[in-house]
Write a protein that holds these residues in place. Structure first.
Motif, PDB file in Angstrom:
ATOM      1  N   VAL A  12       1.974   4.309  -7.368  1.00 64.64           N
ATOM      2  CA  VAL A  12       2.598   4.814  -6.147  1.00 64.64           C
ATOM      3  C   VAL A  12       3.255   6.162  -6.393  1.00 64.64           C
ATOM      4  CG1 VAL A  12       4.456   4.426  -4.476  1.00 64.64           C
ATOM      5  CG2 VAL A  12       2.929   2.550  -5.087  1.00 64.64           C
ATOM      6  N   ALA A  62       0.797   3.047  -1.051  1.00 66.35           N
ATOM      7  CA  ALA A  62       0.593   1.640  -1.409  1.00 66.35           C
ATOM      8  C   ALA A  62      -0.872   1.237  -1.254  1.00 66.35           C
ATOM      9  CB  ALA A  62       1.477   0.751  -0.543  1.00 66.35           C
ATOM     10  N   SER A  69      -2.844   2.765  -4.036  1.00 65.59           N
ATOM     11  CA  SER A  69      -2.436   2.077  -5.264  1.00 65.59           C
ATOM     12  C   SER A  69      -3.214   0.775  -5.431  1.00 65.59           C
ATOM     13  CB  SER A  69      -0.929   1.781  -5.227  1.00 65.59           C
ATOM     14  OG  SER A  69      -0.548   0.950  -6.290  1.00 65.59           O
TER      15      SER A  69
END
Length: 259
Positions: free
Chosen positions: A162, A177, A180
């Motif tokens: 992140v 996110a 990620s």
């Protein structure tokens, strides 16, 4: 005991799916605290749980027709695959050459320091310069680094991912996110595949892996659903709280091994 590990997988991946942590960064120190399994087995349990969570979270994003910058995404993903393979190999060499208690301390110290760095980044994000890179080599290198750390420490790599993604692409925590989780998917896929095609899984005690995978799948569904309903600010706050908890867990593990 199965129910306990199902809950660990569920809680960790729920938090991981909605904040981009991945869950492994929580699972690793929690399993170290219980001490039921060696660090190699913990790495596999963590990888399998986080991998199952990432599959669910990504499927839901595709079903919802979420849009991505695919050139960057493919470069990061390829890097994550290569990094996962190298990280798994480095971990195997590391555990074979270092005494087990020392290995646990080194892993916990590395993880705690990384989380402190990520927490400081999150708290002072507005003062840190970010970029909007389109350089494929930089994206590939970032994925390689993230995949390596994820495999070597057995954490999925979420919070580090992140932070790096925000710096490289100048996006908010909620968008970071999503990217990620893509990186987590590919790094854990390469970790599990490398294990399967080299040593196999027969040397690991995987009696609770089914429970943890069920927890990971459930956490992927729940985390994604919550993510859609909360603000970017809430995601950032949850991310910071989780970082503090992870740091404290690792400090406890360091003290526990030393004593």
């Amino acid at each position: 005991m199965g129910l306990l590990y199902l809950l660990i997988g569920l809680i960790a991946t729920t938090v991981g799916a909605l904040s981009g942590l991945g869950g492994g960064v929580i699972i690793k120190p929690v399993l170290d605290i219980f001490g039921h399994y060696d660090i190699a087995t913990i790495g596999i349990l963590s990888s399998a749980t986080v991998f199952s969570m990432s599959i669910v979270a990504l499927l839901k994003k595709f079903i919802a027709k979420a849009t991505f910058e695919y050139t960057k995404l493919l470069a990061i993903s390829l890097g994550a695959i290569l990094g996962g393979i190298v990280g798994k190999y480095a971990f195997t060499l590391f555990t074979a050459s270092v005494e087990i208690d020392l290995a646990k301390i080194i892993q916990s110290v590395c993880l705690a320091l990384l989380m402190v760095a990520v927490l400081l980044f999150s708290l002072y994000r507005n003062k840190i310069k970010t970029y909007k890179t389109n350089n494929i080599f930089i994206c590939l290198s970032a994925g390689l680094f993230m995949g390596f750390i994820a495999a070597f420490l057995g954490i999925g790599g979420g919070p580090i991912n992140v932070a790096i993604i925000i710096i490289l692409f100048s996006c908010n925590a909620k968008d970071a996110a999503i990217y990620s989780i893509f990186t987590i998917f590919f790094s854990q896929l390469s970790t599990l595949a490398t294990t399967f095609f080299t040593t196999g899984f027969q040397d690991y005690n995987l009696e609770v892996i089914g429970y943890m995978i069920i927890g990971g799948i459930s956490g992927g569904f729940i985390g994604d659903k919550i993510n859609k309903k909360i603000s970017v600010c809430t995601v950032e706050k949850l991310f910071n709280i989780a970082m503090v908890v992870v740091i404290l867990l690792n400090i406890y593990n360091i003290i526990k091994v030393i004593l």
